[in-house]
Design an enzyme around this catalytic site. Structure first.
Site, short mmCIF file in Angstrom:
data_model
loop_
_atom_site.label_atom_id
_atom_site.label_comp_id
_atom_site.label_asym_id
_atom_site.label_seq_id
_atom_site.Cartn_x
_atom_site.Cartn_y
_atom_site.Cartn_z
N ASP A 74 0.85 -1.19 0.00
CA ASP A 74 0.00 0.00 0.00
C ASP A 74 0.89 1.24 0.00
O ASP A 74 1.74 1.39 0.89
CB ASP A 74 -0.87 -0.05 1.27
CG ASP A 74 -1.87 1.10 1.36
OD1 ASP A 74 -1.71 2.10 0.65
OD2 ASP A 74 -2.79 0.98 2.18
N TYR A 90 -10.87 13.90 -4.40
CA TYR A 90 -9.89 13.63 -5.46
C TYR A 90 -9.29 14.94 -6.00
O TYR A 90 -8.08 15.03 -6.21
CB TYR A 90 -10.61 12.84 -6.56
CG TYR A 90 -9.77 12.34 -7.70
CD1 TYR A 90 -8.94 11.22 -7.55
CD2 TYR A 90 -9.83 12.94 -8.96
CE1 TYR A 90 -8.20 10.73 -8.62
CE2 TYR A 90 -9.09 12.46 -10.03
CZ TYR A 90 -8.28 11.35 -9.86
OH TYR A 90 -7.55 10.86 -10.92
N ILE A 105 -8.84 9.10 -19.43
CA ILE A 105 -8.06 8.04 -20.07
C ILE A 105 -8.82 6.72 -19.91
O ILE A 105 -9.35 6.45 -18.83
CB ILE A 105 -6.65 7.93 -19.42
CG1 ILE A 105 -5.95 9.31 -19.32
CG2 ILE A 105 -5.80 6.91 -20.16
CD1 ILE A 105 -5.65 10.01 -20.61
N LYS A 152 -5.37 15.79 -5.90
CA LYS A 152 -4.62 16.02 -7.14
C LYS A 152 -4.08 17.46 -7.21
O LYS A 152 -3.01 17.70 -7.76
CB LYS A 152 -5.50 15.70 -8.35
CG LYS A 152 -5.86 14.20 -8.48
CD LYS A 152 -4.63 13.30 -8.48
CE LYS A 152 -4.91 11.89 -9.00
NZ LYS A 152 -3.77 10.98 -8.85
P1 NAP Z 1 -6.56 2.07 -12.36
O1 NAP Z 1 -6.71 1.44 -13.71
O2 NAP Z 1 -7.67 1.98 -11.40
O3 NAP Z 1 -5.21 1.47 -11.71
C1 NAP Z 1 -4.82 1.89 -10.43
C2 NAP Z 1 -3.53 1.25 -10.04
O4 NAP Z 1 -3.13 1.79 -8.77
C3 NAP Z 1 -3.64 -0.27 -9.87
O5 NAP Z 1 -2.44 -0.86 -10.26
C4 NAP Z 1 -3.85 -0.40 -8.35
O6 NAP Z 1 -3.43 -1.65 -7.82
C5 NAP Z 1 -2.96 0.71 -7.84
N1 NAP Z 1 -3.32 1.15 -6.52
C6 NAP Z 1 -4.49 1.69 -6.08
N2 NAP Z 1 -4.42 1.97 -4.78
C7 NAP Z 1 -3.18 1.60 -4.36
C8 NAP Z 1 -2.52 1.62 -3.10
N3 NAP Z 1 -3.11 2.11 -2.00
N4 NAP Z 1 -1.25 1.14 -3.03
C9 NAP Z 1 -0.66 0.64 -4.14
N5 NAP Z 1 -1.22 0.60 -5.36
C10 NAP Z 1 -2.48 1.07 -5.45
O7 NAP Z 1 -6.25 3.63 -12.49
P2 NAP Z 1 -5.63 4.46 -13.71
O8 NAP Z 1 -6.76 5.02 -14.48
O9 NAP Z 1 -4.58 3.69 -14.39
O10 NAP Z 1 -5.00 5.70 -12.90
C11 NAP Z 1 -3.60 5.83 -12.67
C12 NAP Z 1 -3.33 7.23 -12.16
O11 NAP Z 1 -3.75 8.18 -13.13
C13 NAP Z 1 -4.07 7.58 -10.88
O12 NAP Z 1 -3.24 8.37 -10.05
C14 NAP Z 1 -5.24 8.38 -11.38
O13 NAP Z 1 -5.73 9.25 -10.37
C15 NAP Z 1 -4.60 9.12 -12.52
N6 NAP Z 1 -5.56 9.62 -13.48
C16 NAP Z 1 -6.33 8.76 -14.20
C17 NAP Z 1 -7.25 9.27 -15.10
C18 NAP Z 1 -8.12 8.39 -15.95
O14 NAP Z 1 -8.98 8.92 -16.66
N7 NAP Z 1 -7.96 7.08 -15.95
C19 NAP Z 1 -7.39 10.66 -15.25
C20 NAP Z 1 -6.60 11.50 -14.50
C21 NAP Z 1 -5.66 10.97 -13.62
P3 NAP Z 1 -4.44 -2.93 -7.74
O15 NAP Z 1 -4.60 -3.42 -9.16
O16 NAP Z 1 -3.73 -3.91 -6.89
O17 NAP Z 1 -5.72 -2.41 -7.18
#
Ligand code: NAP
Length: 257
Positions: A73, A165, A198, A169
Site C-alpha cells: 500500500d 480527489y 483516459i 490532485k
Molecule cells: P486504475 O486502472 O484503477 O489502476 C490503479 C492502479 O493503482 C492499480 O495498479 C492499483 O493496484 C494501484 N493502486 C491503487 N491503490 C493503491 C494503493 N493504496 N497502493 C498501491 N497501489 C495502489 O487507475 P488508472 O486510471 O490507471 O489511474 C492511474 C493514475 O492516473 C491515478 O493516479 C489516477 O488518479 C490518474 N488519473 C487517471 C485518469 C483516468 O482517466 N484514468 C485521469 C486522471 C488521472 P491494484 O490493481 O492492486 O488495485
C-alpha cells in the site's frame, strides 16, 4: 521536428532503475512496460491484483530487463521505505520514481464520508509523499533523479463529485512545485503529469451520460489511451527533459485550457 539525436536520447534509459507505483493495471502498467522498452529495470507496487502484477513482471522481463513487484500500500511509509531500499540494493540505484497509484471515491460533498476523504488523500497524495520521501536522499546524494507525480485535470479545475480527489490532485501539484524548488540544485527534477479522461478501469465505471458530457468537452473528441500517456511520462524521466522541472504537463486532449 524530432531530430535523430533526440530520438536516441529518448531511448536512453538503459541500465536505469525506475519505480512506478500502482502498475498492475491501467496507466501505471503502460508506463512500467514503456520504461522497460526504453531499457530500464523496473520495480513497481500494487495493492491487490497479484495475478496481473505477475503478468506485468513477465511483460517487463520479456523485454530483456529486470522486474520487481511489491504488494504494498503506497500509504504505508515504513513499507515504502523498505521497498525503496530493496530496489536500491537490487538495481544499484533509484533513478526515477513515477507516483501513479491512485483511486477515486466519487460522491457529492453532502454524501462524502470521512473514510471517502481519507482513503483518497492517503492513496493519491500521501502515497506520493511517501515515495518521494523515501527516495529523495538517494537522488540528492547521486545528484541525479527524476520524480513524476501523476495528477489530473480534476486537480487543476476541480470537478463536482470529486472534492476529495480534486483536493488530492491539486495537492500533488503544489507538492511537485515545492519539491522542485527544494531539490533542483541537486539536479533532481520533479514534474507533474495532469491527465484528462483516459480509458482504464477507473473511467470504465462512468455512466453513459457522464461519458457523453465529458466527450463534448474534449477538443480532440475522444478519451485518451494509456499509450497516449506513457511516452510523456518516459520523456519526463529521460535526459531529453533535463531542463524541465516544476512543470505540469497536461495530457488531456485539450480538456482543461
Ligand atoms: P486504475 O486502472 O484503477 O489502476 C490503479 C492502479 O493503482 C492499480 O495498479 C492499483 O493496484 C494501484 N493502486 C491503487 N491503490 C493503491 C494503493 N493504496 N497502493 C498501491 N497501489 C495502489 O487507475 P488508472 O486510471 O490507471 O489511474 C492511474 C493514475 O492516473 C491515478 O493516479 C489516477 O488518479 C490518474 N488519473 C487517471 C485518469 C483516468 O482517466 N484514468 C485521469 C486522471 C488521472 P491494484 O490493481 O492492486 O488495485
Amino acid at each position: 521536428m524530432a531530430d535523430s539525436n533526440n530520438e536516441g536520447r529518448l531511448k536512453d534509459l538503459a541500465g536505469k532503475s525506475v519505480i512506478v507505483t500502482g502498475a498492475s493495471r491501467g496507466i501505471g502498467r503502460a508506463i512500467a512496460v514503456e520504461a522497460a522498452r526504453h531499457g530500464a529495470n523496473v520495480a513497481f507496487n500494487y495493492l491487490k491484483s497479484e495475478q496481473q502484477a505477475g503478468e506485468v513482471c513477465s511483460q517487463i522481463e520479456a523485454l530483456g530487463v529486470r522486474a520487481a513487484a511489491f504488494k504494498l500500500d503506497v500509504g504505508d511509509l515504513k513499507g515504502v521505505r523498505e521497498m525503496v531500499s530493496a530496489v536500491k540494493k537490487e538495481f544499484g540505484a533509484v533513478d526515477a520514481v513515477i507516483n501513479n497509484a491512485g483511486l477515486t471515491r466519487d460522491k457529492l460533498l453532502m454524501a462524502m464520508t470521512e473514510e471517502d476523504w481519507s482513503e483518497v488523500i492517503r492513496t493519491n497524495l500521501t502515497g506520493a509523499f511517501n515515495f518521494a520521501r523515501a527516495a529523495i536522499f538517494t537522488m540528492m546524494k547521486a545528484k541525479h533523479g527524476a520524480i513524476v507525480n501523476v495528477t489530473s485535470v480534476s486537480g487543476l479545475a476541480g470537478m463536482a463529485g470529486q472534492v476529495n480527489y480534486s483536493a488530492a490532485k491539486a495537492g500533488l501539484i503544489g507538492m511537485t512545485k515545492a519539491m522542485a524548488k527544494e531539490v533542483g540544485r541537486m539536479a533532481v527534477r520533479v514534474n507533474a503529469l495532469a491527465l484528462g479522461f483516459i480509458e482504464t478501469d477507473m473511467t470504465a465505471v462512468l455512466a453513459a451520460e457522464h461519458r457523453t458530457a465529458a466527450l463534448n468537452l474534449i477538443p480532440l473528441g475522444r478519451f485518451g489511451t494509456v499509450q497516449d500517456v506513457a511516452p510523456t511520462a518516459i520523456f519526463l524521466i529521460s535526459d531529453a527533459a533535463a531542463y524541465i522541472t516544476g512543470a505540469v504537463i497536461q495530457v488531456d486532449g485539450g480538456l482543461a485550457m
